[in-house]
Design an enzyme around this catalytic site. Sequence first.
Site, mmCIF file in Angstrom:
data_model
loop_
_atom_site.group_PDB
_atom_site.id
_atom_site.type_symbol
_atom_site.label_atom_id
_atom_site.label_comp_id
_atom_site.label_asym_id
_atom_site.label_seq_id
_atom_site.Cartn_x
_atom_site.Cartn_y
_atom_site.Cartn_z
ATOM 1 N N HIS A 46 0.139 -2.598 -1.580
ATOM 2 C CA HIS A 46 0.573 -2.610 -2.975
ATOM 3 C C HIS A 46 -0.613 -2.767 -3.932
ATOM 4 O O HIS A 46 -0.792 -1.982 -4.864
ATOM 5 C CB HIS A 46 1.593 -3.722 -3.210
ATOM 6 C CG HIS A 46 2.089 -3.761 -4.625
ATOM 7 N ND1 HIS A 46 2.836 -2.748 -5.171
ATOM 8 C CD2 HIS A 46 1.908 -4.682 -5.624
ATOM 9 C CE1 HIS A 46 3.105 -3.040 -6.438
ATOM 10 N NE2 HIS A 46 2.562 -4.200 -6.737
ATOM 11 N N ASP A 65 7.185 -3.057 -5.376
ATOM 12 C CA ASP A 65 7.707 -3.258 -6.731
ATOM 13 C C ASP A 65 8.894 -2.345 -7.017
ATOM 14 O O ASP A 65 8.918 -1.597 -8.007
ATOM 15 C CB ASP A 65 6.614 -3.095 -7.797
ATOM 16 C CG ASP A 65 5.720 -4.326 -7.913
ATOM 17 O OD1 ASP A 65 5.831 -5.222 -7.047
ATOM 18 O OD2 ASP A 65 4.916 -4.400 -8.852
ATOM 19 N N HIS A 121 6.201 -8.185 -6.939
ATOM 20 C CA HIS A 121 7.487 -8.522 -7.558
ATOM 21 C C HIS A 121 8.561 -8.839 -6.522
ATOM 22 O O HIS A 121 9.480 -9.611 -6.808
ATOM 23 C CB HIS A 121 7.913 -7.420 -8.535
ATOM 24 C CG HIS A 121 7.154 -7.514 -9.823
ATOM 25 N ND1 HIS A 121 7.619 -8.211 -10.912
ATOM 26 C CD2 HIS A 121 5.933 -7.044 -10.167
ATOM 27 C CE1 HIS A 121 6.718 -8.153 -11.886
ATOM 28 N NE2 HIS A 121 5.688 -7.447 -11.455
ATOM 29 N N HIS A 181 10.317 -0.234 -10.189
ATOM 30 C CA HIS A 181 10.826 -1.294 -11.075
ATOM 31 C C HIS A 181 12.235 -1.069 -11.597
ATOM 32 O O HIS A 181 12.465 -0.955 -12.804
ATOM 33 C CB HIS A 181 9.859 -1.508 -12.238
ATOM 34 C CG HIS A 181 8.651 -2.330 -11.873
ATOM 35 N ND1 HIS A 181 8.747 -3.603 -11.353
ATOM 36 C CD2 HIS A 181 7.318 -2.045 -11.948
ATOM 37 C CE1 HIS A 181 7.537 -4.075 -11.123
ATOM 38 N NE2 HIS A 181 6.650 -3.143 -11.460
#
Length: 337
Positions: free
Chosen positions: A190, A70, A106, A31
């Site tokens: 994921h 992500d 994401h 992230h």
Amino acid sequence: APDATGGPAAAPYPPLRVTAPGRVVALGDVHGDIGQARRALSIAGVLGEGGDAVNPEWVGGNTVVVQVGDVLDRGDDEIAILILLQKLHKQAEKQGGAVYILNGNHEVLNVSGDFRYVTQGAFQESMRFGEHLVNLFGAPFADAFGGGESDPRKKQVKARVGLFSPGGPLAQQLAMNSTVLIVNDTVFAHGGLMPRHVEFGLEKLNKSVADWMRGAEIADEEDRTALGMAIGSVKDSVVWNRTFGTENFVTDSDRDRACEVLGKTLDLLPDVKRMVVGHTPQLGGGNGEGDGRIWRIDVGMSFGVVGADPEVLEIEGDTVKVLNARVPASNVLASKL
């Protein structure tokens, strides 16, 4: 190389199966936090101290790293992480290793134009990267990346749209990444795989995501079904699935149900012993369950999540263990003795 018709060859589809000659390391959700990503790669024994931000040093030999998705959202340095992992991959390949990145929910959100988790710093990074591409490829690209906008906010958003929309340069880069990847006897996803995903065909799931990210029209019914299974906003699509992410099940029967679904899924993949997932932050650190058949490695390391101490998962033969700053990879320990 041109294709049979003499036109340019289609970009290759991401792999479903690869072989690792040595260690395999799983890196969880990062992230947009490049500092934490670098710490995790150092713990994994693949990022050396001799490089710098522009030229990182791969010290992992023939290790294969799988980042489980992500990279985007919640942090300011998303593109920088993508570039770091790509540079390490190029070095790793020369030594028989590799660095793979999976698509997470994401990445899907951003290619879909959903920017609700994008930080101000990441919008600015997108604008700078768009300007970099215009400098490389010339003025015709300026409008696509917000060059004509005087309002800074509009310029940043337009740059992000231009980069990540299906067919955009970063969407095409993400299209090279698998959504499901099997390395030796471990399957990585994921969120996680369900029996119906395997029965339908994992190769089809990978291809459908790649086609969508490249801007192809997904008109065929089978392709639409594949895309829905891979990235759809149903609770058990590959990138959104939390069936196996629960750190502490409320009841034993909840655990038994999850382990039963896991068992059915892995039974459909005869040469696969375990599944590794990210997506759901594990507040107690990386962990395994179901006789070591499921491992969870999203530890919430990004400071955009909880800023937890970085951890990675190391698979060497049949030995699976969680590595962290206290118990890093053996080559890291050796260098400090």
